[in-house]
Design an enzyme around this catalytic site. Structure first.
Site, PDB file in Angstrom:
ATOM      1  N   GLU A  63     -12.779   7.889  33.460  1.00 13.34           N
ATOM      2  CA  GLU A  63     -12.236   8.962  33.011  1.00 13.34           C
ATOM      3  C   GLU A  63     -12.786   9.233  31.571  1.00 13.34           C
ATOM      4  OE1 GLU A  63     -10.470   6.534  34.614  1.00 13.34           O
ATOM      5  OE2 GLU A  63      -9.146   7.289  36.203  1.00 13.34           O
ATOM      6  N   PHE A 125       5.638   3.043  38.677  1.00 15.77           N
ATOM      7  CA  PHE A 125       4.413   2.711  38.672  1.00 15.77           C
ATOM      8  C   PHE A 125       3.257   3.751  37.992  1.00 15.77           C
ATOM      9  CE2 PHE A 125       0.436   2.366  41.321  1.00 15.77           C
ATOM     10  CZ  PHE A 125      -0.425   1.195  40.766  1.00 15.77           C
ATOM     11  N   GLN A 126       2.270   3.367  37.233  1.00 13.44           N
ATOM     12  CA  GLN A 126       1.461   4.388  36.612  1.00 13.44           C
ATOM     13  C   GLN A 126       2.052   5.359  35.719  1.00 13.44           C
ATOM     14  OE1 GLN A 126      -1.588   5.136  39.560  1.00 13.44           O
ATOM     15  NE2 GLN A 126      -2.713   3.246  38.895  1.00 13.44           N
ATOM     16  N   LYS A 175       3.778  14.609  40.244  1.00 15.74           N
ATOM     17  CA  LYS A 175       3.284  14.639  41.447  1.00 15.74           C
ATOM     18  C   LYS A 175       4.207  15.911  42.527  1.00 15.74           C
ATOM     19  CE  LYS A 175       1.631  11.736  45.152  1.00 15.74           C
ATOM     20  NZ  LYS A 175       1.562  10.002  45.529  1.00 15.74           N
ATOM     21  N   MET A 489     -26.175   1.209  13.037  1.00 18.16           N
ATOM     22  CA  MET A 489     -25.668   1.844  11.877  1.00 18.16           C
ATOM     23  C   MET A 489     -24.768   1.026  11.289  1.00 18.16           C
ATOM     24  SD  MET A 489     -25.568   4.414  10.038  1.00 18.16           S
ATOM     25  CE  MET A 489     -26.050   6.203  10.579  1.00 18.16           C
TER      26      MET A 489
HETATM   27  C1  LIG Z   1     -16.349   3.443  20.133  1.00 17.26           C
HETATM   28  C2  LIG Z   1     -16.973   3.162  18.917  1.00 17.26           C
HETATM   29  N1  LIG Z   1     -16.966   1.821  18.651  1.00 17.26           N
HETATM   30  C3  LIG Z   1     -17.367   1.377  17.416  1.00 17.26           C
HETATM   31  C4  LIG Z   1     -18.095   2.261  16.557  1.00 17.26           C
HETATM   32  C5  LIG Z   1     -18.528   2.047  15.323  1.00 17.26           C
HETATM   33  N2  LIG Z   1     -20.082   2.111  15.354  1.00 17.26           N
HETATM   34  C6  LIG Z   1     -20.635   3.304  15.030  1.00 17.26           C
HETATM   35  S1  LIG Z   1     -22.459   3.286  14.804  1.00 17.26           S
HETATM   36  C7  LIG Z   1     -22.355   1.627  15.584  1.00 17.26           C
HETATM   37  C8  LIG Z   1     -23.571   1.259  16.113  1.00 17.26           C
HETATM   38  C9  LIG Z   1     -24.177   1.797  17.395  1.00 17.26           C
HETATM   39  O1  LIG Z   1     -25.121   1.013  17.722  1.00 17.26           O
HETATM   40  P1  LIG Z   1     -26.180   1.578  18.835  1.00 17.26           P
HETATM   41  O2  LIG Z   1     -25.624   2.330  19.914  1.00 17.26           O
HETATM   42  O3  LIG Z   1     -27.017   0.468  19.039  1.00 17.26           O
HETATM   43  O4  LIG Z   1     -26.985   2.942  17.781  1.00 17.26           O
HETATM   44  P2  LIG Z   1     -27.808   2.478  16.464  1.00 17.26           P
HETATM   45  O5  LIG Z   1     -26.808   2.682  15.413  1.00 17.26           O
HETATM   46  O6  LIG Z   1     -28.503   1.174  16.872  1.00 17.26           O
HETATM   47  O7  LIG Z   1     -28.967   3.605  16.824  1.00 17.26           O
HETATM   48  C10 LIG Z   1     -20.788   1.277  15.747  1.00 17.26           C
HETATM   49  C11 LIG Z   1     -20.585   0.035  16.407  1.00 17.26           C
HETATM   50  C12 LIG Z   1     -18.116   3.710  17.206  1.00 17.26           C
HETATM   51  N3  LIG Z   1     -18.545   4.644  16.260  1.00 17.26           N
HETATM   52  N4  LIG Z   1     -17.229   4.125  18.135  1.00 17.26           N
END
Ligand SMILES: Cc1ncc(C[n+]2csc(CCOP(=O)(O)OP(=O)(O)O)c2C)c(N)n1
Lengths: 575, 96
Positions: A63, A125-126, A175, A489
């Protein structure tokens, strides 16, 4: 189940429309051509109507994917995206996407199934209280208790989603309402609802606009900050005309990339944490800043109290709660960006073309001093180079979708955007997992455009199941995984601000992305170190989906960077 | 400083939920409240006594509240200047 009733006089069996049929009828009237959804117990009546009416439902695999796909669809077109999910876990899985749409002002109508009215509040439920959960992340939400009020609710929801500052709306549908029999909904009667309620337009405050005009003409170093509001208001031609008439340099935000073509001499690039040197220096140095449709987000104005310290600031936004929220402004106008720009164009007609040669020269010098650049390295493929190459292969005209992280910022810096609705990215919420489903929504919205997804090795694993949708619908999407084998990042922040303690950001092994894509029936390949450009060109020459994995250096940094809380001119990585 | 916020909202389920969420998110406590429906029952008028320090935050909050679809109007009234409404609030509470 289709409701049936024996007509009293004739004994003939009549097939009756249910609430769900009415709902689909209403969607057609709102020009909804497709929806993104996933079935479940509470939406059985709804999906039964989808089946009987052959309504175009894109069956996602999770979803969250449905909502991001609807966001991609909405971002690529400016139209409202529509989602169906079931109650309970279906609805909670949709929550991240709804929050994402709220922060990026994306128009959505999300229908969540709900247990029957009698069971609500009994921990059925749900059953979850999705209204309470989504109250802070929707423009409005509704629970429909009477099938006869469904048409009015739907029309209101669509109006709310798209009007003013767009955003998501949830309709929670018990529903029994979905399967209930409306009193007398002949199509004639439904037509009544074709008439949209008249949207109230804000009147442009002329007094304030006159002051803005005056300040603009007095300014020696004027600057426009054009945000997502300019795109939402369809005000691109007006913005470009206005900027050129008065020689006004323009900075964009992340989500408004494309408001000015990258090649336009007046365009300074994106501002903010990873913005261009000249854009951030322009914030620091300008004496008049006109913000149209941007909310001075903290990734842009990294230190609100030191932002644009020499400038008289004017702010135009359709949402008056944005005015004065972050930055104290001299002049603020609650207006639609297009109306305001049209006012400025009309009321400056007689003014001779303005020139700001010295100021533009200064900006130019800054750009020359620190142009966007990266170091080529022997024996590695640089992510920036891959992005620039994709730009060339797509004539800078592809619809570009990103996930979240370093690759997202490199795309913002290095893909030469030239039109609105061209970048589809999660700005405000920064949702990893956004990219893949959003690319699906975008491709379905603009099939004539090349759609390219740039995604990290972390983010792709968050919604990877949606590859199956690409296979099923045979969508021609090019997926470029920029694989640095780290959560890049976060790792960058750890390196810069936590003395390189790389806690939980280096993957200890990874799936084989090539085989993974193949398991989903999608062509895939790894870019070879030698001749990777040729390989990439071959991929883009074919009209079919492909997953391309590029192994990039693990510890590449995104620069420039402004450390959080530092003012815009304090950029790292530019010395 | 104590402030009185007077809101006119549609008389329907969930409006207060949305409203109080906006305060909770900003860590604003409601110290007293009174709510009454209008004679035609279509709207409710709610008065809230809350503490909010900065004047620009007051304006921002008013705008955020005003833009809610079910909020018809929202106004601040200074308790110093409007003893009556403050008193009404408190006397309402004393009844219970
Ligand atoms: C759902 C979610 N969880 C955690 C984060 C924190 N976060 C921001 S950038 C990042 C790293 C992303 O890594 P990747 O997808 O390998 O991309 P890169 O930065 O290496 O290009 C994280 C964990 C986020 N933005 N969104």
């Amino acid at each position: 189940m289709l409701a049936r009733r024996e007509a009293k006089e004739t004994g003939e069996v009549q097939e009756l429309s249910t609430g769900s049929d009415v709902l689909l009828e209403m969607l057609k009237q709102q020009n909804v051509e497709l929806i993104f959804g996933y079935p479940g117990g509470a939406v059985l009546p709804l999906y039964d109507a989808v089946y009987r009416q052959s309504f175009n439902n894109i069956l996602v695999r999770h979803e969250q994917g449905a909502v991001h796909a609807a966001e991609g669809y909405a971002k690529a077109t400016g139209k409202t995206g529509v989602v169906f999910v079931t109650s309970g876990p279906g609805a909670t899985n949709a929550v991240t996407g709804i929050a994402d749409a709220m922060l990026d002002s994306i128009p959505l109508v999300v229908f969540t199934g709900q247990v029957g009215c009698d069971a609500i509040g009994k921990d059925a439920f749900q059953e979850v209280d999705i209204l309470s959960m989504t109250a802070p992340i929707t423009k409005q939400n509704y629970q429909v208790h009477d099938v006869n009020s469904l048409p009015a609710t739907i029309v209101e929801a669509f109006t709310v989603a798209i009007s003013g500052r767009p955003g998501p709306v949830v309709i929670d549908l018990p529903k029994d309402v979905a399967s209930g029999l409306p009193d007398d909904f002949e199509s004639k009667q439904l037509n009544v609802w074709k008439k949209q309620p008249v949207q109230q337009k804000r009147v442009v405050d002329e007094g304030m606009m006159l002051k803005i005009r005056e300040a603009l003409f007095k300014a020696k170093k004027p600057l426009i900050l054009a945000g997502g509001g300019v795109i939402a208001a369809n005000a691109i031609p007006e913005l470009r005309r206005f900027a050129h008439r008065f020689d006004l340099p323009v900075v964009s935000t992340l989500i408004s990339l494309g408001v000015m073509p990258d090649t336009d001499s007046l365009f300074l690039g994106m501002g903010g944490m990873h913005g261009s040197y000249q854009a951030n220096m322009a914030f620091y140095e300008c004496d008049f800043l006109l913000n149209i449709g941007s909310r001075f987000d903290d990734r842009l104005a990294t230190n609100a109290s030191k932002f644009a310290p020499h400038a008289c600031v004017a702010h135009i936004d359709i949402d008056d709660s944005e005015l004065g929220k972050v930055i104290t402004t001299e002049f603020s106008v609650a207006a639609d960006a297009r109306d305001a720009l049209q006012w400025l164009l009309t009321n400056t007609e007689k003014r001779p073309k303005e020139e700001h040669n010295m100021w533009l020269q200064q900006l130019n010098d800054w750009e020359k001093l620190h142009p966007k650049h990266y170091e080529e390295e022997m024996g590695s493929i640089k992510p920036q180079a891959v992005i620039e190459e994709v730009g060339k292969l797509t004539n800078n005209d592809a619809t570009i979708v990103t996930d979240v992280g370093q690759h997202q910022m490199w795309v913002a810096q290095h893909y030469p955007f030239k039109r609105p609705h061209q970048i589809i990215t999660s700005g405000g919420l920064g949702t990893m997992g956004f990219g893949l489903p959003a690319a699906i929504g975008a491709k379905l919205a603009v099939p004539e455009k090349e759609v390219v997804l740039f995604v990290g090795d972390g983010g792709i694993q968050m919604t990877v199941e949606e590859l199956d949708v690409i296979r099923e619908y045979d969508l021609n999407i090019k997926i470029v995984i920029l694989n640095n084998k780290t959560l890049g990042m976060v790792r960058q922040w750890q390196d810069l601000f936590y003395e390189k303690r790389r806690s939980q950001t280096i993957f200890n092994g990874q799936p084989d992305f090539i085989k993974l894509a193949q398991a989903y029936g999608i062509k895939s390949l790894k870019l070879p170190l030698l001749h990777w450009r040729e390989t990439l060109a071959d991929v883009f020459a074919k009209k079919e989906s492909a997953v391309v994995e590029a192994d990039i250096p693990a510890f590449e940094q995104v620069y420039p960077m402004i450390a959080p809380g530092q003012p815009n001119q304090a950029m790292m990585g530019v010395d | 400083m104590h402030e009185i916020l007077i809101c006119k909202m549609k008389n329907k389920v969930g409006v207060l939920n949305r409203f109080t969420g906006l305060l909770t998110r900003r860590n604003i406590n409601i110290e007293s409240a009174s709510i009454n429906s209008t004679p035609d029952n279509k709207a409710v008028v709610a008065k809230f006594k809350i503490r909010i320090a900065e004047s620009h935050e007051r304006e921002h909050l008013k705008r955020v509240i005003s833009k809610q679809i079910d909020v018809l109007s929202a106004e601040w009234c200074d308790p110093e200047k409007n003893k009556e409404s403050d008193h009404t609030l408190l006397s309402d509470i004393e009844k219970y």
